[in-house]
Structure formats: C-alpha cells, structure tokens
Design a protein around this motif. Structure first.
Motif, PDB file in Angstrom:
ATOM      1  N   SER B 142     -46.924 -27.226  39.810  1.00 62.29           N
ATOM      2  CA  SER B 142     -46.629 -27.323  38.381  1.00 62.29           C
ATOM      3  C   SER B 142     -47.406 -26.203  37.712  1.00 62.29           C
ATOM      4  O   SER B 142     -48.532 -25.903  38.100  1.00 62.29           O
ATOM      5  N   TYR B 207     -50.243 -29.241  31.321  1.00 64.99           N
ATOM      6  CA  TYR B 207     -49.070 -28.475  31.721  1.00 64.99           C
ATOM      7  C   TYR B 207     -48.876 -27.288  30.790  1.00 64.99           C
ATOM      8  O   TYR B 207     -49.128 -27.385  29.585  1.00 64.99           O
ATOM      9  N   GLU B 211     -43.131 -26.371  31.172  1.00 62.52           N
ATOM     10  CA  GLU B 211     -43.222 -26.953  32.512  1.00 62.52           C
ATOM     11  C   GLU B 211     -42.347 -28.204  32.654  1.00 62.52           C
ATOM     12  O   GLU B 211     -41.572 -28.344  33.580  1.00 62.52           O
TER      13      GLU B 211
END
Ligand code: SF4
Lengths: 444, 254
Positions: B142, B207, B211
């Motif tokens: 991620s 994030y 994302e």
C-alpha cells in the motif's frame, strides 16, 4: 471504476495469462523486471491465475463475430480507456504488486490501424514516460498494417494473434469480417521478425528486441464442429511453422444465441482440459498429433487422459524397465512426468533402482505400476493381462479431474509432477504417505 | 557411530545460521557425529543425552560457509540456507547431515535421491522456495504518505530475505518496507540496500492520497475477471490458501 469492470469483464475470456517467457533484471531508475518462470499474483473465483492486468482498450467493436460478447449487434454497455489511463492503472497496480504486467487487447474501434495506434501510444507511455520494464503482452489486431505491428512488437514482450476458430468454414460462419489470411499474415510477420531480432541480438547486444517472450495464440473450443484432431493438428503446425510459445484453448462460454452457434448450456471444460494435456504432450513429451488422434479416432476419450489412452493402444511397447528404458520412453509412461523422468535418470546413475526407491524419489506409481517393471517384475510381482490393466485404469478414471486451467498456467508445476510438491501447511515427513499426494490436474 | 555409551550426543547452537555452521565445524574437527543439533532457545533437556554448547565464531562459520560452494556446490549452499529459513523442528540436524554427506560426495550429493537426509533437505528447501515464490505474487503493497510502499506478511517460513532480493530487483527506485508481523521483523529498503531489523511496534504513516481508490479499483478488477460459469472454489482455495488472505487487498472490505 465502472469502466474498469466493463473492460475487464469484456476481456476475461482471453485465457493467456502467463507472464512467463521473459527474464529481465530490473534497471536502476526504472520500474520492474520479468521473471522467467512467471508469477501468479492472485487466483480468480474460477481458479485461474491472475498475473496480468487483462483489459480491453475498448469493447466498442465495429465487427460482429457471433461468439463474442463485444460484437457490434450485442446490446452491452460500452466503454473505452485512453492510453494515459491504461498507463496510470498499470503502473499503480504494478507498484502495489497486484500484477506482473499488462495484457492489453481491444475490440476494433473505427478500424484495425486506428486501434493499433492507440495501443502503441499506451505502451509507449509505459515504456518511455514511466520507464516500465515489466511484462507486456498485447494482441495484434488482424488487418493492422505491418509497420504498426512491428512498432507494437518492439514495445511488447509477447504478441498474440488469436485464431479463435480452428477452421476457415468456422470463420466464415461466425466471424464473417475476418479471414484466415488476415490472421495468418500478421502471425507470419511476427514470427519472422522475432527470428530476425534474435539473430541480430547475437551480433549486437543492444539491438532492439522484438517480442522477446514470443508469440502465442488462442482457439475457442466447442463453438464449431471441428474435431479435437483438427484442433491439435493445427496447434502442432503452428508450433512448427511460427515457433509459437503457447497455444491457449478456451472452452466456448455461451454469450448469446445465434442460429450458427451450437446450443450449449455449459462450457466444454473437459474437452478443453484434454486439449491442454495433449498440448503438453506435444511440447514436452515428444508426441505428435497423429500419434494421439487420427481420422478414425478424431476426439479424445473423455474417460482417459491422452497419454494413458495412447499407452493402452500401444501395449506392445510396454512394460519398460526403469533401469534401462531410454529417457524418451520413460516420458511416455503414464504417470511419469518430466520431473519424475529426470529424477529417475539422475538416480539410476548412482545405483540400481527398485520400487521402494522409486517411491522414495516421490514418483507416484498409481498409474505407472501398470507400465514399468524392475528385473521383469511388476510392482506387485504378478504379471498383468492387458484387460486387467484397462479395467483398473478405467476404474481410476471414474474420478474425473478437478477442472480449471489455472493449474496449467501456474507454470510452477509441470503436468505429472504436481504431486511432488509438499502440501502447503504441513512439513513433509521423510516418507510422505501416498494418500497425502493429490493431483490438481490429474496425472497423465 | 555413537560417541561413547548409550548417551545421545546433542549439539546446541544460538539459533543463527552462523551458529549452525560452527556446529558443523565443531563436529568435523572433533571427529564427532552428533545425533542431533538443536537451538538453545526453548531447549528441553533429555536426561539420556549429553549436551555440547557450540559457540558462534565468525572465522569458523566463514570457513564453513565458503567451503560449501567450493567443496560441494553453490546449490548445496542454497539448499542448506533455505532449510534454515524453515520452521522444521529438525532443520539443524537435517542441514548438518546433508552437508556431511556433501563433504564426502561433492556435488553428487544431490543425485543421492534415495538418501533420507538428502531427500528431506531437498523437500524442505523446495517448500521454502515455493512459499517465497508464492508470496512474491500474493504480497500486497500500500502506498503510504511520504511515498513509502508498505506490505505485511505472515509466512509459515522465514522467507522475508528471499522476498527482499526479489523486490529490490523489481522496484529498484522505490523505497519500501516489508514487515513479517508474526516474527516481528521488518525489511527496509531505501533504493540502495535493504536491511532486516527487529520491530516490536511499527508506527505506520497514513495511506497516501488515492491509495484507497486503487485498492477499490483492484477489487473491482478482481471481481470482474472470474468467469461465473467456470466457478471453482476448491481450486482457488488450493492455489491461494486462506492463511494468506488477510494481507491481501482483494479480500479487504471497502
Ligand atoms: S473483432 Fe474481436 S472484439 Fe470485435 S467482435 Fe470480433 S472477436 Fe469480438
């Protein structure tokens, strides 16, 4: 988002999803490598390996092939990606390790050249703006100009032109705008450019490489009345003439009804499975199409895999002695795969083999026992009559293999040898119990 | 081959690969053949055994390390190391026996396919290699703020280092972190080199922007690609065991 679903759903019937065949190290400043044996990133609900972002540039087609969901006359949602969108999606999926690369295909938008130009643009962005060094497979659109196909080949790892239908008559009936010629021509061009580029690379290391992972094609099985023999012979001649890397088979999934289409309710998965098995035999086991099938016996036996079926028709060549049979003959023994045959070849250098040793080597004797002997003796010490063998093998065959061609495509395993991998959760004991050994794909 | 009486001879080492190689070294120079080699951690002592604790010494482990490719084969070194990365309880003994045979047979040791030790070493090594190969595909990164790519894994075997080799080649210009959350170790790559370190608690940044959207797109793709009329849950399960699902984006909820 919706666009992605539409253009994925439209591409999903294409089966070529391996990323194997290229082996390229990563480069500083760039992104991506390719790994020779191929990597599966996920497995779809149908068990098939997901390795590439498999999408269509667009599903808006000017052609009207009857077997295809994108055909002009079909009433479906249409969408199209721009080259920028394709490149962005590929890079972002690649960095997150969702995929090993891109498999770009397209319906024919406006005309073949226009479509191919768009595809070239997407690939160009990837290779030059994003310095993408990973795997790219694209379809060459039948009818595109040779110049454009060559551009495509310089940007991609693998090119494919789908034959789709195994005969001229089939094409006429179901894909009237395509001709055999428009399909064969680009295949021939690609084959010769691949060859030329290989030769140049030998001389100049830095010569641009043209589709280094080669060329592949796909045939739909069951949309036309063509026999297995016809299909397999065609594959064989394409392997020889165009040095194809792979021929993929795709069981026809009914996507609409038309008087020219067969009325199927389910895709002929078993037939597809048998074709993959036979294809394997052509490529790695030294068989030829005419050994496996003939005009008199044009289709595969649904109950027995092609190798077993062949062996039963050639009982005069069996049994063979594991200690003295040539390697080529070991390969022809049902139940012995390439890995097993190699292990036997290595192990018999250091000593004489007997049945307990074969078991230790991880060789599954369930089928092979009917075809191999040690010092003239079968596994159980008794000699077996032919009818006894046939009966037993047919007995086994009543358990048909679990279907789905994901297994063939993982390329981690080869056919007979899946059994040799330890199961995922437990550590293998020194002598693995025979029962714990299961095949995903059925042994040959 | 027992060394004096009925007592079992057991070597213990500190749990590192170097420590294990020192045990191999010790056996060779003491002309002993230990029945077992075990890690000191969590050792359960047996009354009927005689224990020798082998010290770890870099010179000795180096000597053994470099002798393996020379006197056996590069492949044997790889096999030994991969077995070491497994969690097989008898792994140290397997490696020792495999190398011992290797020193007397050279590279032919890998042809000795009817020997239990060779077979077991090869099997475990293949198992570790297979898991690493599998995770090279199933691992999910991620993007975090600061353009760091983060992935969590919980493998059966300690395959983190094998994955680092792969990802350093795959994404050479991208900093990333792979964390083995079960073993509490993390590999950090800074576009030049990677290093494995112990982490007890990892403070993860948020994030990066966008994302979540890519995760959703991937799930959309994943769900669209399966062909309903060919659904085969068993095959999917087999190729992608449940134990890997929790770290995979396609199984997360929106
Ligand atoms: S040209 Fe391709 S996309 Fe268009 S209808 Fe025919 S098979 Fe389908």
């Amino acid at each position: 988002m919706e666009k992605l679903s539409i253009l994925t759903a439209a591409a999903k019937y294409d089966v070529a999803c391996t990323s194997s065949g290229s082996d390229r190290k990563g480069v500083r400043g760039g992104l991506g490598n390719t790994v020779g044996m191929g990597i599966c990133h996920s497995f779809a609900s149908d068990g098939r390996c997901i390795s590439l972002l498999k999408i269509l540039m667009t599903n808006d087609c000017v052609y009207d092939c009857k077997y295809c969901a994108n055909r002009h006359s079909n009433d479906v949602a249409r969408a199209a990606f721009t080259p920028e969108e394709i490149a962005d999606l590929t890079i972002n999926f690649y960095k997150r390790n969702y995929i090993e690369g891109l498999f770009l295909s397209s319906a024919v938008i406006k005309n073949a050249d226009y479509t191919t130009e768009l595809m070239c643009q997407a690939l160009h962005l990837l290779r030059y703006r994003y310095k993408f060094n990973g795997y790219i497979h694209t379809k060459a659109i039948p009818g595109a100009s040779p110049e454009l196909i060559s551009q495509l080949g310089l940007l991609a790892d693998r090119l494919s032109v789908n034959i789709e239908l195994p005969s001229q008559e089939g094409l006429k009936l179901l894909a009237p705008q395509k001709s055999k010629d428009s399909i064969i021509k680009p295949m021939r061009q690609i084959a010769s450019q691949i060859l030329q580029s290989r030769q140049e690379m030998v001389v100049y290391k830095s010569a641009p490489s043209f589709a280094p992972a080669g060329q592949s094609t796909q045939m739909i099985v069951g949309a036309t009345p063509d026999s297995d023999y016809k299909i397999l012979s065609l594959s064989q001649s394409m392997y020889q003439k165009f040095s194809l890397k792979r021929v993929f088979y795709s069981a026809y999934v009914p996507v609409g009804s038309h008087p020219n289409l067969p009325a199927l309710t389910k895709p002929p998965l078993l037939r597809e499975h048998r074709l993959y098995q036979a294809d394997w035999l052509l490529r790695f086991y030294g068989f030829s199409a005419s050994e496996l099938l003939s005009e008199a016996q044009p289709d595969f036996n649904p109950l027995l895999d092609p190798k077993c079926d062949w062996a039963l028709r050639h009982m005069d060549q069996f049994p063979v002695d594991v200690n003295s049979a040539p390697y080529d003959m070991l390969l022809r023994v049902p139940g012995i795969g390439v890995t097993s045959a190699k292990r036997i070849r290595i192990a018999r250098r250091t000593g004489k083999l007997d049945f307990p040793t074969l078991k230790k080597l991880g060789i599954v004797l369930k089928r092979a026992r009917y075809f191999v002997v040690v010092d003239g003796k079968y596994l159980d010490g008794v000699s077996m009559s032919e009818s006894f063998i046939v009966q037993n093998l047919l007995g086994d065959a009543s358990m048909l293999p679990a279907l789905g061609n994901g297994a063939q495509q993982t390329s981690l395993f080869d056919y007979d040898d899946v059994a040799m991998l330890p199961s995922a959760k437990t550590f293998p004991p020194i002598n693995p119990a025979e029962e714990s050994v299961k095949c995903i794909t059925g042994e040959l | 081959m027992h060394n004096g009486g009925a007592l079992k001879l057991v070597y213990t080492y500190d749990g590192s690969f170097e420590g294990l190689l020192c045990a191999v070294h010790h056996a060779y120079y003491e002309h002993q053949v230990p029945d077992e080699i075990l890690c000191e951690d969590g050792l359960q002592r047996d009354l009927m055994a005689c224990y020798v604790a082998v010290d770890t010494d870099k010179t000795k482990s180096d000597a053994v390390y470099f002798s393996i490719p020379k006197r056996i084969s590069a492949n044997a070194l790889q096999t030994a190391y991969r077995v070491f990365l497994s969690e097989a309880p008898d792994k140290a003994t397997v490696i020792y026996q495999y190398l011992r045979l290797g020193y007397s047979l050279g590279k032919k040791v890998d042809y000795l396919l009817d020997n239990d030790w060779v077979l077991r070493a090869q099997k475990i090594s293949r198992y570790v290699g297979t898991e690493a190969h599998r995770l090279a595909g199933l691992l999910r990164f991620s993007q975090m703020t600061g353009d760091i790519y983060y992935a969590a894994i919980t493998p059966v075997n300690n395959v983190l280092e094998l994955l680092c080799v792969h990802f350093a080649d795959r994404m050479p210009s991208q900093p990333w972190v792979i964390c083995d959350t079960g073993r509490k170790t993390a590999a950090v790559y800074d576009t030049r080199r990677w290093e494995v370190m112990r982490v007890d608690a990892l403070a993860l940044p948020d994030y990066a922007k966008g994302e979540k959207e890519y995760q959703r797109l991937w799930r959309g793709f994943y769900n669209a690609i399966g062909i309903e009329s060919r659904r085969n849950e068993k095959l999917r399960q087999k190729l992608m065991p449940k134990m890997y699902h929790k770290n995979m984006t396609e199984f997360w909820l929106d």
